[in-house]
Design an enzyme around this catalytic site. Structure first.
Site, PDB file in Angstrom:
ATOM      1  N   LYS A 115       1.036  -1.183   0.107  1.00 46.07           N
ATOM      2  CA  LYS A 115      -0.090  -0.131  -0.116  1.00 46.07           C
ATOM      3  C   LYS A 115       0.716   1.081  -0.046  1.00 46.07           C
ATOM      4  O   LYS A 115       0.328   2.345  -0.550  1.00 46.07           O
ATOM      5  CB  LYS A 115      -1.089  -0.063   1.316  1.00 46.07           C
ATOM      6  CG  LYS A 115      -1.854  -0.942   0.974  1.00 46.07           C
ATOM      7  CD  LYS A 115      -3.324  -0.874   1.830  1.00 46.07           C
ATOM      8  CE  LYS A 115      -4.346  -1.742   1.552  1.00 46.07           C
ATOM      9  NZ  LYS A 115      -5.620  -1.691   2.137  1.00 46.07           N
ATOM     10  N   LYS A 207      -4.938  -9.058  -6.697  1.00 44.00           N
ATOM     11  CA  LYS A 207      -6.002  -9.622  -5.742  1.00 44.00           C
ATOM     12  C   LYS A 207      -7.273  -8.583  -6.128  1.00 44.00           C
ATOM     13  O   LYS A 207      -7.042  -7.489  -6.535  1.00 44.00           O
ATOM     14  CB  LYS A 207      -5.656  -9.195  -4.350  1.00 44.00           C
ATOM     15  CG  LYS A 207      -6.779  -9.404  -3.239  1.00 44.00           C
ATOM     16  CD  LYS A 207      -6.069  -8.966  -1.742  1.00 44.00           C
ATOM     17  CE  LYS A 207      -6.411  -7.571  -1.741  1.00 44.00           C
ATOM     18  NZ  LYS A 207      -7.038  -7.250  -0.523  1.00 44.00           N
ATOM     19  N   LYS A 210     -10.872  -3.274  -3.592  1.00 39.74           N
ATOM     20  CA  LYS A 210     -11.705  -1.798  -3.857  1.00 39.74           C
ATOM     21  C   LYS A 210     -10.962  -0.824  -4.580  1.00 39.74           C
ATOM     22  O   LYS A 210     -11.729   0.097  -4.889  1.00 39.74           O
ATOM     23  CB  LYS A 210     -12.059  -1.398  -2.404  1.00 39.74           C
ATOM     24  CG  LYS A 210     -12.837  -2.418  -1.520  1.00 39.74           C
ATOM     25  CD  LYS A 210     -13.043  -1.776  -0.247  1.00 39.74           C
ATOM     26  CE  LYS A 210     -13.438  -2.839   0.912  1.00 39.74           C
ATOM     27  NZ  LYS A 210     -12.658  -2.975   2.149  1.00 39.74           N
TER      28      LYS A 210
HETATM   29  N1  AQP Z   1      -9.671 -10.393  -3.241  1.00 38.01           N
HETATM   30  C1  AQP Z   1     -10.170 -11.086  -1.995  1.00 38.01           C
HETATM   31  N2  AQP Z   1     -10.368 -12.147  -2.129  1.00 38.01           N
HETATM   32  C2  AQP Z   1     -10.697 -12.693  -0.382  1.00 38.01           C
HETATM   33  N3  AQP Z   1     -10.860 -11.999   0.296  1.00 38.01           N
HETATM   34  C3  AQP Z   1     -10.385 -10.659   0.512  1.00 38.01           C
HETATM   35  N4  AQP Z   1     -10.846  -9.717   1.457  1.00 38.01           N
HETATM   36  C4  AQP Z   1     -10.394  -8.315   0.448  1.00 38.01           C
HETATM   37  N5  AQP Z   1     -10.118  -8.868  -0.592  1.00 38.01           N
HETATM   38  C5  AQP Z   1     -10.227 -10.246  -0.930  1.00 38.01           C
HETATM   39  C6  AQP Z   1     -11.180 -10.037   2.610  1.00 38.01           C
HETATM   40  O1  AQP Z   1     -12.372  -9.061   3.023  1.00 38.01           O
HETATM   41  C7  AQP Z   1     -12.127  -8.578   4.046  1.00 38.01           C
HETATM   42  C8  AQP Z   1     -12.472  -7.313   4.344  1.00 38.01           C
HETATM   43  O2  AQP Z   1     -11.281  -6.601   3.694  1.00 38.01           O
HETATM   44  P1  AQP Z   1     -11.147  -5.133   4.067  1.00 38.01           P
HETATM   45  O3  AQP Z   1     -12.144  -4.015   3.679  1.00 38.01           O
HETATM   46  O4  AQP Z   1     -11.082  -4.903   5.436  1.00 38.01           O
HETATM   47  O5  AQP Z   1      -9.652  -4.934   3.531  1.00 38.01           O
HETATM   48  P2  AQP Z   1      -8.669  -5.161   2.305  1.00 38.01           P
HETATM   49  O6  AQP Z   1      -8.265  -6.513   2.520  1.00 38.01           O
HETATM   50  O7  AQP Z   1      -7.808  -4.282   2.084  1.00 38.01           O
HETATM   51  O8  AQP Z   1      -9.818  -5.053   1.034  1.00 38.01           O
HETATM   52  P3  AQP Z   1      -9.417  -4.536  -0.447  1.00 38.01           P
HETATM   53  O9  AQP Z   1     -11.061  -4.834  -1.212  1.00 38.01           O
HETATM   54  O10 AQP Z   1      -8.403  -5.291  -0.822  1.00 38.01           O
HETATM   55  O11 AQP Z   1      -9.256  -3.123  -0.149  1.00 38.01           O
HETATM   56  P4  AQP Z   1      -7.984  -2.192  -0.576  1.00 38.01           P
HETATM   57  O12 AQP Z   1      -8.276  -2.136  -2.130  1.00 38.01           O
HETATM   58  O13 AQP Z   1      -8.528  -0.886  -0.200  1.00 38.01           O
HETATM   59  O14 AQP Z   1      -6.845  -2.802  -0.186  1.00 38.01           O
HETATM   60  C9  AQP Z   1     -10.926  -9.177   4.919  1.00 38.01           C
HETATM   61  O15 AQP Z   1     -11.228 -10.526   5.502  1.00 38.01           O
HETATM   62  C10 AQP Z   1     -10.106  -9.686   3.607  1.00 38.01           C
HETATM   63  O16 AQP Z   1      -9.312 -10.579   3.777  1.00 38.01           O
END
Ligand code: AQP
Length: 344
Positions: A115, A207, A210
């Site tokens: 990040k 991955k 969001k």
């Molecule tokens: N691609 C994914 N596959 C499986 N699980 C996922 N999670 C996130 N992306 C995937 C799981 O969703 C939960 C909530 O995630 P979060 O919002 O707390 O944070 P994150 O992991 O940073 O999610 P994003 O969507 O990838 O956001 P950004 O783009 O901001 O980094 C967690 O249990 C996570 O494992």
């Protein structure tokens, strides 16, 4: 290590664009665990401000995650659904954990490296300290099980290290305060199933996330039928037909991802999916995938839209959840203060 009563905790960041990865990796498991465990599910808004986020967007996103929890099937009366910043004990315990965790441990976190990228001198201190706050989120409820996607595995390991170090460093005081051999459990990650790491629809090596600039990289929980169908039709694939055996997915990340998504949505194993579609080309498989994706996501999206019309109702759910969460967290924090030697 003494045994602790089982309790599930997990959270989702209100950073917008809730997607299929969040659903399959986390929210779907949250729903299933309600049948067997006491569950606490949190909209982790304090994590969301580790990167810049306009206040109006944050407010809307908090409601969106709450609506997604309820629409997916989380029962906020039987279990607890709340917003992190409404329970001050998260921040209090996070500070204690900042003083327990070692710089070297946090320096190893790959998500921070991803990040922060080349910009690590300019990102917030909060982004670096994020895993200590995550440990506090879990341990302020002395939760034993944490359903998360694969990407959170390293943070969970850090939570266990922090719990263990606290238990070791303050062992005498923990015993003297009447808490026996260990104050915190070592929380177990719950990461199983065919879609623990859902990948981008545009690039099978990235991955689903969001923050991906391309909306076509993900299926959002708020997407309607036509959008879901269009995104799946446009999803990247290769030129070969689907293999009949799991081994045939090696080196084919996009095919592997779509098969994993199908399996998770249909409640089948990847082997069963390949048994059915092996030898076929992607157009037939994608049409079937559209059907299972629409069946799974469309009712959730529709219910979210309904729930989002009444923000007062969503806020009442969060307020009630926060009051009940505080009842658990406050005595834990009081005990931590006694163990540390703070004068109350
Ligand atoms: N691609 C994914 N596959 C499986 N699980 C996922 N999670 C996130 N992306 C995937 C799981 O969703 C939960 C909530 O995630 P979060 O919002 O707390 O944070 P994150 O992991 O940073 O999610 P994003 O969507 O990838 O956001 P950004 O783009 O901001 O980094 C967690 O249990 C996570 O494992």
């Amino acid at each position: 290590m003494p045994s602790f009563p089982p309790r599930v905790f997990s959270g989702v960041q209100p950073t917008g664009n809730l997607h299929l990865g969040n659903y399959l990796g986390a929210i779907k498991k949250f729903v299933a665990l309600q049948a067997t465990h006491e569950c606490i599910y949190c909209v982790v808004d304090m994590h969301a401000i580790t990167v810049p986020l306009p206040p109006a967007d944050l407010r809307a996103n908090i409601r969106e995650v709450t609506a997604a929890f309820i629409a997916a099937g989380i029962d906020p009366k039987k279990h607890i659904v709340f917003n992190q910043s409404q329970v001050a004990e998260h921040a209090e315990l996070a500070w204690v954990f900042n003083c327990v965790a070692r710089m070297g441990w946090l320096n190893r976190m790959t998500q921070f490296k991803d990040k922060a990228g080349k910009n690590s001198e300019n990102v917030s201190v909060g982004l670096f300290a994020y895993p200590a706050l995550m440990a506090a989120d879990i341990l302020v409820y002395r939760a034993t099980h944490v359903p998360v996607g694969e990407d959170q595995k390293q943070h969970l390991e850090l939570s266990r290290d922090i719990a263990q170090k606290f238990n070791n460093d303050f062992a005498d005081s923990i015993a003297a305060c009447g808490h026996g051999e260990a104050f915190f459990p070592l929380p177990e990650p719950l990461i199983q199933g065919p879609a623990t790491r859902v990948m981008s629809l545009r690039d099978g090596s990235k991955k689903m996330s969001k923050s991906d600039a391309s909306d076509y990289s993900r299926l959002n929980l708020s997407d309607d039928r036509d959008t879901i169908a269009q995104k799946i039709r446009k999803a990247k694939t290769d030129a070969e037909p689907l293999p009949s055996e799991l081994a045939g997915l090696a080196g084919r990340p996009e095919a592997d991802n779509l098969v994993g998504i199908f399996a998770a949505l249909a409640g089948e194993s990847k082997a069963e999916v390949l048994n059915r579609f092996g030898g076929q080309n992607f157009s037939g498989f994608k049409a079937a995938l559209v059907d299972v994706a629409v069946d799974a996501l469309d009712p959730i999206g529709a219910e979210m839209k309904q729930l989002l019309k009444d923000s007062g109702h969503l806020e009442a759910i969060l307020n009630d959840g926060a009051a009940r969460a505080r009842e658990i967290a406050a005595p834990v924090m009081t005990a931590v203060k006694d163990i540390l030697g703070f004068v109350r």
